[in-house]
Motif scaffolding. Structure first.
Motif, PDB file in Angstrom:
ATOM      1  N   ASN A   1      -0.423  -0.766   6.929  1.00 50.26           N
ATOM      2  CA  ASN A   1      -0.481   0.682   6.727  1.00 50.26           C
ATOM      3  C   ASN A   1       0.341   1.424   7.763  1.00 50.26           C
ATOM      4  OD1 ASN A   1      -2.179   0.411   4.530  1.00 50.26           O
ATOM      5  ND2 ASN A   1      -4.029   0.646   5.736  1.00 50.26           N
TER       6      ASN A   1
ATOM      7  N   GLU B   1       3.840   1.093   6.778  1.00 49.59           N
ATOM      8  CA  GLU B   1       4.097   1.995   5.652  1.00 49.59           C
ATOM      9  C   GLU B   1       4.278   3.440   6.115  1.00 49.59           C
ATOM     10  OE1 GLU B   1       2.250   0.333   1.563  1.00 49.59           O
ATOM     11  OE2 GLU B   1       0.802   1.185   2.948  1.00 49.59           O
TER      12      GLU B   1
ATOM     13  N   SER C   1       7.623   5.460   5.373  1.00 51.30           N
ATOM     14  CA  SER C   1       7.588   6.728   4.629  1.00 51.30           C
ATOM     15  C   SER C   1       8.178   7.860   5.467  1.00 51.30           C
ATOM     16  CB  SER C   1       6.163   7.062   4.193  1.00 51.30           C
ATOM     17  OG  SER C   1       5.340   7.332   5.315  1.00 51.30           O
TER      18      SER C   1
ATOM     19  N   ALA D   1       0.786   6.830   2.140  1.00 58.83           N
ATOM     20  CA  ALA D   1       0.671   6.015   3.361  1.00 58.83           C
ATOM     21  C   ALA D   1      -0.448   6.546   4.258  1.00 58.83           C
ATOM     22  CB  ALA D   1       1.999   6.004   4.113  1.00 58.83           C
TER      23      ALA D   1
ATOM     24  N   LYS E   1       2.578   4.365  -6.044  1.00 59.12           N
ATOM     25  CA  LYS E   1       3.540   4.156  -4.958  1.00 59.12           C
ATOM     26  C   LYS E   1       4.723   3.321  -5.433  1.00 59.12           C
ATOM     27  CE  LYS E   1       3.009   0.998  -1.847  1.00 59.12           C
ATOM     28  NZ  LYS E   1       2.507   0.168  -0.761  1.00 59.12           N
TER      29      LYS E   1
ATOM     30  N   SER F   1       5.455  -4.551  -0.235  1.00 60.51           N
ATOM     31  CA  SER F   1       4.265  -4.225  -1.017  1.00 60.51           C
ATOM     32  C   SER F   1       4.022  -5.250  -2.117  1.00 60.51           C
ATOM     33  CB  SER F   1       4.407  -2.828  -1.639  1.00 60.51           C
ATOM     34  OG  SER F   1       4.386  -1.844  -0.647  1.00 60.51           O
TER      35      SER F   1
ATOM     36  N   TRP G   1      10.357  -1.674   1.667  1.00 64.16           N
ATOM     37  CA  TRP G   1       8.968  -1.300   1.442  1.00 64.16           C
ATOM     38  C   TRP G   1       8.469  -1.845   0.109  1.00 64.16           C
ATOM     39  CZ3 TRP G   1       7.085   4.488   1.596  1.00 64.16           C
ATOM     40  CH2 TRP G   1       5.690   4.519   1.623  1.00 64.16           C
TER      41      TRP G   1
END
Length: 183
Positions: free
Chosen positions: A67, A70, A74, A114, A160, A33, A29
């Protein structure tokens, strides 16, 4: 006739290393990102993304997919932290009460970020950027609300990344301790 079958051993909860899974997902992740923030978005911006009439739909499509990824990541992290919390005798991250609470707070915060991205920021930014009057020309300036939302996005993105780094530190110290114990 020969039949081929694959037999997969069943993993018991004791055999699955949740701390390694959380570490892998957090690294994945964080890398994704950083790639999006530091490579993809600057290239699109420098390539004139904001001057085309379809930038809002293109940006929305890109961020909608990311998204949802994500949210999945998460959820895996929160599941891993809760699983480690359930097996607290075997996971060093969960032995300490304060480390357990911190890891749960970080995982919950990552889920909240998220969800904020997927259901608040991305739809709102996409709606501001949509041109409803197609014959009209694109405005020369970015709307003020879009600037404000970009600030919110970059602020939550920084939070984040810091949370992912903190979670990496917690998980890595536990995994490193396991390898030093084996020697």
């Amino acid at each position: 006739m020969t039949s081929f079958s694959l037999s997969f051993p069943k993993l018991s909860p004791k055999q699955f290393a949740w701390d390694s899974a959380v570490l892998f997902v957090a690294i994945f992740w964080l890398g994704g990102s950083l790639m999006l923030d530091l490579v993809v978005m600057p290239m699109l911006y420098m390539g004139g993304m904001m001057t085309t009439s379809s930038f809002a739909s293109a940006g929305y499509s890109l961020f909608e997919v990311f998204n949802h990824v994500e949210m999945l990541l998460s959820g895996v992290i929160l599941t891993g932290v809760l699983a480690m919390r359930h097996r607290h005798a075997e996971c060093a991250i969960e032995v300490s009460g304060s480390r357990s609470r911190w890891s749960l707070l970080v995982a919950g915060s990552l889920v909240a970020i998220a969800l904020l991205y997927a259901y608040v920021l991305t739809p709102a930014m996409g709606a501001i950027g949509v041109v409803l009057d197609l014959p009209a020309t694109m405005p020369a300036t970015v709307p003020e609300a879009m600037d404000w939302m970009h600030g919110v996005y970059w602020g939550t993105e920084a939070i984040k990344l810091l949370l992912l780094g903190f979670l990496l530190r917690l998980c890595y110290s536990d995994i490193a301790a396991q390898f030093t114990e084996q020697r």
